[in-house]
Design an enzyme around this catalytic site. Structure first.
Site, mmCIF file in Angstrom:
data_model
loop_
_atom_site.group_PDB
_atom_site.id
_atom_site.type_symbol
_atom_site.label_atom_id
_atom_site.label_comp_id
_atom_site.label_asym_id
_atom_site.label_seq_id
_atom_site.Cartn_x
_atom_site.Cartn_y
_atom_site.Cartn_z
ATOM 1 N N GLU A 293 -53.836 -25.418 22.453
ATOM 2 C CA GLU A 293 -54.970 -26.215 22.975
ATOM 3 C C GLU A 293 -54.725 -27.717 22.812
ATOM 4 O OE1 GLU A 293 -57.731 -25.742 24.637
ATOM 5 O OE2 GLU A 293 -57.688 -23.562 24.740
HETATM 6 C C1 LIG Z 1 -49.521 -18.341 19.712
HETATM 7 C C2 LIG Z 1 -49.668 -19.216 20.899
HETATM 8 C C3 LIG Z 1 -50.642 -18.933 21.847
HETATM 9 C C4 LIG Z 1 -50.736 -19.697 23.004
HETATM 10 N N1 LIG Z 1 -51.614 -19.320 23.994
HETATM 11 C C5 LIG Z 1 -51.551 -19.950 25.201
HETATM 12 C C6 LIG Z 1 -52.310 -19.465 26.324
HETATM 13 O O1 LIG Z 1 -53.068 -18.500 26.214
HETATM 14 N N2 LIG Z 1 -52.167 -20.082 27.524
HETATM 15 C C7 LIG Z 1 -51.340 -21.142 27.697
HETATM 16 O O2 LIG Z 1 -51.254 -21.649 28.797
HETATM 17 N N3 LIG Z 1 -50.609 -21.632 26.656
HETATM 18 C C8 LIG Z 1 -50.696 -21.060 25.430
HETATM 19 N N4 LIG Z 1 -49.953 -21.528 24.372
HETATM 20 C C9 LIG Z 1 -49.063 -22.652 24.596
HETATM 21 C C10 LIG Z 1 -49.468 -23.905 23.864
HETATM 22 O O3 LIG Z 1 -50.571 -24.489 24.485
HETATM 23 C C11 LIG Z 1 -48.226 -24.794 23.808
HETATM 24 O O4 LIG Z 1 -47.354 -24.220 22.849
HETATM 25 C C12 LIG Z 1 -48.544 -26.222 23.470
HETATM 26 O O5 LIG Z 1 -49.251 -26.825 24.520
HETATM 27 C C13 LIG Z 1 -47.283 -27.033 23.184
HETATM 28 O O6 LIG Z 1 -46.326 -26.864 24.169
HETATM 29 P P1 LIG Z 1 -44.820 -26.483 23.766
HETATM 30 O O7 LIG Z 1 -44.885 -25.298 22.881
HETATM 31 O O8 LIG Z 1 -44.043 -26.399 25.006
HETATM 32 O O9 LIG Z 1 -44.343 -27.696 22.874
HETATM 33 P P2 LIG Z 1 -43.847 -29.126 23.410
HETATM 34 O O10 LIG Z 1 -44.769 -29.618 24.465
HETATM 35 O O11 LIG Z 1 -42.406 -29.059 23.711
HETATM 36 O O12 LIG Z 1 -44.079 -30.009 22.111
HETATM 37 C C14 LIG Z 1 -43.197 -29.978 20.988
HETATM 38 C C15 LIG Z 1 -43.567 -31.118 20.050
HETATM 39 O O13 LIG Z 1 -43.405 -32.362 20.723
HETATM 40 C C16 LIG Z 1 -44.596 -33.129 20.689
HETATM 41 N N5 LIG Z 1 -44.745 -33.839 21.951
HETATM 42 C C17 LIG Z 1 -44.701 -33.328 23.196
HETATM 43 N N6 LIG Z 1 -44.917 -34.283 24.101
HETATM 44 C C18 LIG Z 1 -45.103 -35.428 23.429
HETATM 45 C C19 LIG Z 1 -45.376 -36.766 23.810
HETATM 46 N N7 LIG Z 1 -45.522 -37.114 25.076
HETATM 47 N N8 LIG Z 1 -45.510 -37.685 22.842
HETATM 48 C C20 LIG Z 1 -45.389 -37.363 21.540
HETATM 49 N N9 LIG Z 1 -45.127 -36.107 21.125
HETATM 50 C C21 LIG Z 1 -44.991 -35.146 22.054
HETATM 51 C C22 LIG Z 1 -45.704 -32.125 20.476
HETATM 52 O O14 LIG Z 1 -46.835 -32.718 19.862
HETATM 53 C C23 LIG Z 1 -45.025 -31.086 19.595
HETATM 54 O O15 LIG Z 1 -45.115 -31.468 18.250
HETATM 55 C C24 LIG Z 1 -49.889 -20.805 23.185
HETATM 56 C C25 LIG Z 1 -48.957 -21.128 22.197
HETATM 57 C C26 LIG Z 1 -48.821 -20.338 21.083
HETATM 58 C C27 LIG Z 1 -47.758 -20.686 20.069
#
Ligand SMILES: Cc1cc2nc3c(=O)[nH]c(=O)nc-3n(C[C@H](O)[C@H](O)[C@H](O)COP(=O)(O)OP(=O)(O)OC[C@H]3O[C@@H](n4cnc5c(N)ncnc54)[C@H](O)[C@@H]3O)c2cc1C
Length: 603
Positions: A452
C-alpha cells in the site's frame, strides 16, 4: 485493559461516537446497535479466527493439480464473517448495507486483525474493491459485481503491481486491446482483452468463493500500437476469474487468468499471494471501469480507507503482542530487585513485570499501540465527517485526511512493528521460538511498511506533496487543530509541560518544512523525507495522546486504573518519544546531504 475497553473508551468517551445517530444517515442506530456489532465481531474473532492463527502460518497455501488449497478453517471463518453482513457494514441500506459509521466499522474489524490478520485480508480487499465499483462502476457493474462482493458471494482483488513496476505504477506494461468490432456494446462494460503479468496479488486465487473479481490496471495502446507513457495512460478493468453472463450468472467458462505461482512469504501466510498471468491463451476478458486513462484516479478512491485499514491492522498486531508480553511478564519470575538484598538467593525471584526495564518496554508498547488505535479511529471518524458533516466540516475533514493518511498508514507500520519486537524482547529466548505467538506477530507485521505504498513512498508523498499543497493550507489546518488541543490541555497541571513540549515540536515541524523547501529544489527537500515522516508522525501521536489526556482529566476520572495507565502511556510518549522528533528534524532542516552525496562505490 482488554481491547474492548480501549475501543469503547476511544469511541464513546474520546470521539463521542454516541452522538452520530443524531445524523440522518445513522438515524436507525444507537449506542446499543453499535455495541451489538462490536459484540458480534469480538465473539466471532475469538471463536473462528484466533484459534487458527498459528495453523494458517504453518499450513501455507499450496497448489494441488492447479488448484489452491487452504486450511478448512479459512473457509469457515470467512463464510461466518460474510454472514454477519460486515463486508457491506457502512454501505447504504438499499444495497444491503447497515449504514454503520466508518469509525464503528473499523473498530469492529479491529478484532479480526488482532485475532488473525491473514484471514481478514480477503474481506478487506473485497470491501475496497466493491466500494471502488460503487463509486466508479456502471449500474450493471454495481449489480453484477459489487453487490455480490458486498454479500460475500464473490471475493475481490486489487491487481496493480507487476514484476518490474511496484512503487512506480506508471511503468506497468499490461496491455488492454478492444475485443472486436462490437467491444463497446457489452452490457458489462466496454470489453477488452488483457495480456500481462501481475505480481504480489493478495487473494489472487483460492476456492473460498466460486468467483474472484480482479480489478486490474492496464494500458490501452495508442493508434501506433505503443503504450501511453505515465500514469495518465492507465485504465481500470474488471477481470472475473470465471466468465459471467450479463446478469452475473456463471457461464462455466474460465477466463484467461492463470495462476503462475504462489509467493512464499515471511508472514501473512494465511493470505494467498500470487503471480497471475493474464492472457496466456490470447487475452483475458476485461470490462472497462470509468473512462480510459482514469484508472489510477479510480484506484485512489479507495486508498484513504485502505491505508487507514493497513495502519489499523499493524496496530492490532501490536496490540496482540502487547497482550501476550504483558501476560508473560506477569507470570514469569526472574531475578531480584535492585538494591539491598537484591543478590540474596534465599529471597524469592520477582515477576518480570517488577523490573523497571520491563515496565519501560510495556509502556512503550502501550503508547505505540493505543496511540495507533487512537490515530486510526480519529481518521475513520474524519471519513464519517467527510460523508455526513456540514459542507465546511466535510471540506476540513477531507483536507485533514489528505494530511493524515500517510501517517495513519506508515506510523503504526513502523512503531507497532517495534512494539512486536519489544514483545519478543520481554519473552527473552522464548520469544524467539515458535512456542510463543510473538514472533509470528512480528513477521506478519513486517509487511505493513512495504505494501500500500512503501514507507519511503509515503514520506515523499507527505513532504513532497501534502505538506506544501495549496501553499501549506493542510499543514496550517492541522496546526490549528493541534493548537486547540494544546489550549485545552494547558490548564491541566498534569498536562501543562506536555502541552508546551507539543507546541515546541509543532513550531519546529513548521520551520523544518520551510527550511526543507528553502531552495525550492525537490532533490534538496526530499533527501530526508523519511526522517520528516517520522518526526511528523511522532508529533501527531503526541497531539492525539495529549487530546486523550485532556478528555480523561476533564472527565474527573483520572484515578481509575484504566486512566492511570493511559496517563502513564501519555507521559511515556511525551518524555521518551517526542524528543526524538528533534533529531529527525535536524537533518531535514539543514538539508543534510550525507545520504544523498555518498558515492555508490563507497558502499
Ligand atoms: C505480501 C504482499 C502483498 C501484496 N499485495 C498486493 C496486492 O494485492 N496488489 C498489488 O497490486 N500489489 C500488492 N503488493 C505489492 C506491493 O504494493 C509492492 O511490493 C510495493 O508497492 C513495492 O513495490 P516493489 O515490491 O516492486 O518494490 P520497489 O518499488 O522496487 O521498491 C523497493 C525499495 O525502493 C524504494 N523506492 C522505490 N521507488 C523509490 C523512489 N522513487 N524514491 C525513493 N525510494 C524508492 C521503496 O521505498 C522500497 O524501499 C503486495 C506486496 C507484498 C509483499
Amino acid at each position: 485493559m482488554s481491547t474492548r475497553q480501549t475501543i469503547d473508551f476511544l469511541l464513546y468517551d474520546w470521539l463521542e461516537v454516541g452522538q452520530l445517530p443524531q445524523r440522518e444517515r445513522f438515524a436507525d442506530h444507537s449506542r446499543a446497535t453499535f455495541d451489538a456489532v462490536l459484540d458480534t465481531c469480538e465473539r466471532l474473532a475469538r471463536d473462528k479466527f484466533a484459534p487458527f492463527n498459528r495453523l494458517l502460518d504453518t499450513e501455507e497455501p499450496r497448489v494441488e493439480n492447479g488448484r489452491v488449497r487452504l486450511p478448512q478453517a479459512t473457509h469457515e471463518a470467512l463464510h461466518a464473517y460474510a454472514a454477519t453482513g460486515m463486508i457491506a457494514a457502512s454501505q447504504d441500506a438499499e444495497i444491503g448495507g447497515m449504514q454503520l459509521p466508518c469509525v464503528v466499522e473499523m473498530a469492529a474489524n479491529a478484532f479480526f486483525s488482532q485475532a488473525s490478520i491473514a484471514i481478514g485480508a480477503y474481506t478487506m480487499l473485497t470491501h475496497g474493491n466493491a466500494g471502488l465499483l460503487l463509486a466508479h462502476g456502471s449500474e450493471r457493474q454495481k449489480q453484477v459485481f459489487a453487490a455480490r462482493e458486498f454479500a460475500g458471494e464473490w471475493f475481490g482483488t486489487m491487481c496493480l503491481s507487476e514484476p518490474q513496476a511496484g512503487s512506480s505504477l506508471s511503468d506497468i506494461v499490461t496491455r488492454a486491446t478492444p475485443d472486436g468490432a462490437g467491444f463497446e456494446a457489452d452490457p458489462l462494460g466496454a470489453r477488452y482483452r488483457l495480456v500481462g503479468n501481475k505480481m504480489w496479488i493478495s487473494a489472487g486465487d483460492h476456492e473460498i468463493t466460486p468467483n474472484i473479481v480482479h480489478l486490474v490496471l492496464a494500458k490501452i495502446p495508442g493508434p501506433d500500437g505503443k503504450l501511453p507513457a505515465g500514469v495518465k495512460g492507465i485504465s481500470l478493468f474488471i477481470v472475473p476469474k470465471n466468465l459471467v453472463d450479463a446478469d452475473g450468472q456463471l457461464t462455466g467458462i474460465r477466463n484467461d487468468v492463470n495462476l503462475a505461482g504462489l509467493n512464499h512469504k515471511l508472514g501473512f501466510r494465511g493470505t494467498t499471494n500470487t503471480l497471475l498471468n493474464f492472457g496466456e491463451k490470447g487475452g483475458a476478458a476485461g470490462y472497462l471501469v470509468g473512462q480510459p486513462g482514469e484508472g489510477l484516479r479510480c484506484m485512489f478512491h479507495m486508498m484513504n480507507e485502505a491505508r487507514i485499514g493497513v495502519g489499523l491492522g499493524a496496530t492490532m498486531l501490536g496490540v496482540a503482542g502487547y497482550d501476550a508480553s504483558l501476560a508473560y511478564a506477569r507470570q514469569r519470575t526472574q531475578g531480584r530487585p535492585i538494591g539491598a538484598g537484591g543478590k540474596d538467593a534465599s529471597v524469592p525471584p520477582v515477576h518480570l513485570i517488577d523490573h523497571a526495564d520491563i515496565r519501560r518496554m510495556l509502556l512503550a508498547q502501550k503508547s505505540y499501540v493505543e496511540g495507533g488505535l487512537a490515530l486510526a479511529l480519529y481518521c475513520a471518524r474524519l471519513v464519517d465527517e467527510q460523508h455526513t458533516g456540514t459542507p465546511d466540516a466535510r471540506a476540513e475533514a477531507g483536507t485533514l485526511l489528505e494530511m493524515l493518511t500517510p501517517i495513519a498508514k506508515s506510523w503504526p507500520s513502523e512503531w507497532a512493528l517495534e512494539a512486536n519486537s519489544l514483545a519478543i524482547q520481554i519473552h527473552g529466548g522464548y520469544g524467539y521460538t515458535r512456542d510463543f505467538p510473538v514472533e509470528q506477530y512480528w513477521r506478519d507485521n513486517r509487511l505493513n511498511m512495504i505494501h500500500e505504498g512503501t514507507h519511503g513512498i509515503q514520506a515523499l508523498d507527505l513532504l513532497g506533496r501534502k505538506a506544501v499543497m495549496q501553499g501549506g493550507a493542510g499543514l496550517k489546518l492541522l496546526a490549528r487543530r493541534i493548537d486547540a488541543t494544546i489550549a485545552r490541555a494547558l490548564p491541566q497541571a498534569h498536562l501543562a509541560t506536555h502541552a508546551n513540549a507539543l507546541a515546541q515540536a509543532l513550531q519546529r515541524l513548521g520551520a523544518a518544512t520551510r527550511s526543507a523547501w528553502a531552495t525550492a529544489n525537490p532533490e534538496d527537500a526530499l533527501a530526508n523525507a523519511t526522517p520528516y515522516l517520522q518526526a511528523f508522525g511522532h508529533t501527531i501521536l503526541a497531539w492525539l495522546w495529549l487530546d486523550v489526556g485532556a478528555t480523561i482529566l476533564e472527565s474527573g476520572d483520572a484515578a481509575s486504573s484504566a486512566n492511570v495507565g493511559r496517563l502513564a502511556a501519555l507521559d511515556y510518549f511525551m518524555r521518551y518519544e517526542l524528543p526524538k522528533a528533534d533529531a529527525w528534524l535536524r537533518v531535514v532542516e539543514s538539508r543534510d546531504n550525507t545520504c544523498r552525496d555518498v558515492p555508490e562505490d563507497a558502499f
